[in-house]
Design a protein around this motif. Structure first.
Motif, mmCIF file in Angstrom:
data_model
loop_
_atom_site.group_PDB
_atom_site.id
_atom_site.type_symbol
_atom_site.label_atom_id
_atom_site.label_comp_id
_atom_site.label_asym_id
_atom_site.label_seq_id
_atom_site.Cartn_x
_atom_site.Cartn_y
_atom_site.Cartn_z
ATOM 1 N N HIS A 1 8.635 36.087 43.413
ATOM 2 C CA HIS A 1 7.897 36.554 44.288
ATOM 3 C C HIS A 1 8.542 35.794 45.801
ATOM 4 O O HIS A 1 8.789 34.772 45.729
ATOM 5 C CB HIS A 1 6.482 35.991 44.285
ATOM 6 N N PHE A 2 8.741 36.533 46.761
ATOM 7 C CA PHE A 2 8.824 36.292 48.140
ATOM 8 C C PHE A 2 8.009 36.929 49.029
ATOM 9 O O PHE A 2 7.396 37.734 48.597
ATOM 10 C CB PHE A 2 10.203 36.597 48.290
ATOM 11 N N LYS A 3 7.906 36.354 50.374
ATOM 12 C CA LYS A 3 7.023 37.064 51.091
ATOM 13 C C LYS A 3 7.362 38.514 51.231
ATOM 14 O O LYS A 3 6.445 39.471 51.777
ATOM 15 C CB LYS A 3 7.038 36.150 52.442
ATOM 16 N N THR A 4 8.713 38.724 51.176
ATOM 17 C CA THR A 4 9.211 40.184 51.328
ATOM 18 C C THR A 4 8.935 40.987 50.291
ATOM 19 O O THR A 4 9.094 42.251 50.185
ATOM 20 C CB THR A 4 10.818 40.297 51.606
ATOM 21 N N GLY A 5 8.545 40.379 49.058
ATOM 22 C CA GLY A 5 8.229 41.209 48.042
ATOM 23 C C GLY A 5 8.639 40.567 46.467
ATOM 24 O O GLY A 5 8.917 39.470 46.739
ATOM 25 N N GLU A 6 8.568 41.476 45.506
ATOM 26 C CA GLU A 6 8.720 41.004 44.177
ATOM 27 C C GLU A 6 9.941 41.418 43.686
ATOM 28 O O GLU A 6 10.392 42.685 43.659
ATOM 29 C CB GLU A 6 7.499 41.067 43.332
ATOM 30 N N LEU A 7 10.656 40.481 42.896
ATOM 31 C CA LEU A 7 11.691 41.147 42.140
ATOM 32 C C LEU A 7 11.046 41.099 40.568
ATOM 33 O O LEU A 7 10.936 40.109 40.139
ATOM 34 C CB LEU A 7 12.869 40.285 42.058
ATOM 35 N N ASP A 8 11.161 42.288 39.917
ATOM 36 C CA ASP A 8 10.423 42.425 38.626
ATOM 37 C C ASP A 8 11.471 41.593 37.732
ATOM 38 O O ASP A 8 10.955 40.846 37.079
ATOM 39 C CB ASP A 8 10.447 43.955 38.207
ATOM 40 N N LEU A 9 12.747 42.030 37.490
ATOM 41 C CA LEU A 9 13.626 41.467 36.439
ATOM 42 C C LEU A 9 14.863 41.074 37.228
ATOM 43 O O LEU A 9 15.331 41.868 38.146
ATOM 44 C CB LEU A 9 13.990 42.334 35.382
ATOM 45 N N ILE A 10 15.569 40.018 36.908
ATOM 46 C CA ILE A 10 16.790 39.500 37.270
ATOM 47 C C ILE A 10 17.519 39.424 36.063
ATOM 48 O O ILE A 10 17.213 38.548 35.443
ATOM 49 C CB ILE A 10 16.653 38.199 38.355
ATOM 50 N N MET A 11 18.704 40.123 36.028
ATOM 51 C CA MET A 11 19.583 40.075 34.798
ATOM 52 C C MET A 11 21.123 39.889 35.173
ATOM 53 O O MET A 11 21.505 39.805 36.330
ATOM 54 C CB MET A 11 19.483 41.425 34.101
ATOM 55 N N GLN A 12 21.780 39.512 34.145
ATOM 56 C CA GLN A 12 23.159 39.458 34.429
ATOM 57 C C GLN A 12 24.067 40.508 33.663
ATOM 58 O O GLN A 12 23.701 40.671 32.409
ATOM 59 C CB GLN A 12 23.644 38.050 34.007
#
Length: 121
Positions: free
Chosen positions: A33-44
């Motif tokens: 989470h950030f003030k700008t929004g959410e990143l659902d998944l972070i993958m490589q």
């Protein structure tokens, strides 16, 4: 307490993560989470960091799940990805993918569409 909508969202994220892992990506983080929004998944994906927006719809009556990634949502995703990279000193290439999931009325299995580089700055 988790709402039914949140439960459906978490289930869709689980499915998306499993789907991407089966296609060679590695899971790193979820629901950042950030003030700008959410990143659902972070993958490589090899040498590329992949931010994944997961979209789920019960049916396509009001459009496909991928169509719900509006320009406003795209801008929030880009800002959040940039903040993540800045916060974590990421200098490697990155992209934003969309995984769209919807129920299939003719099957028990859901339809999953993976759109690499769906959002571009």
């Amino acid at each position: 307490m988790t709402s039914p909508t949140q439960k459906a969202g978490y289930k869709a994220e689980d499915e998306a993560e499993s789907y991407l892992i089966s296609h060679g990506l590695t899971a790193l983080e979820r629901n950042v989470h950030f003030k700008t929004g959410e990143l659902d998944l972070i993958m490589q994906d090899r040498d590329t960091l992949v931010f994944v927006e997961v979209r789920y719809r019960k049916n396509k009556r009001f459009g496909s799940p991928a169509e719900t990634v509006t320009r406003s949502k795209q801008e929030k995703l880009i800002r959040s990805a940039l903040l993540y990279c800045q916060k974590n000193n990421i200098t490697s290439p990155w992209r934003i993918d969309v995984v769209a999931i919807n129920d299939n009325p003719n099957s028990v299995a859901r339809e999953i569409s993976w759109i690499p580089s769906a959002v571009t700055a």
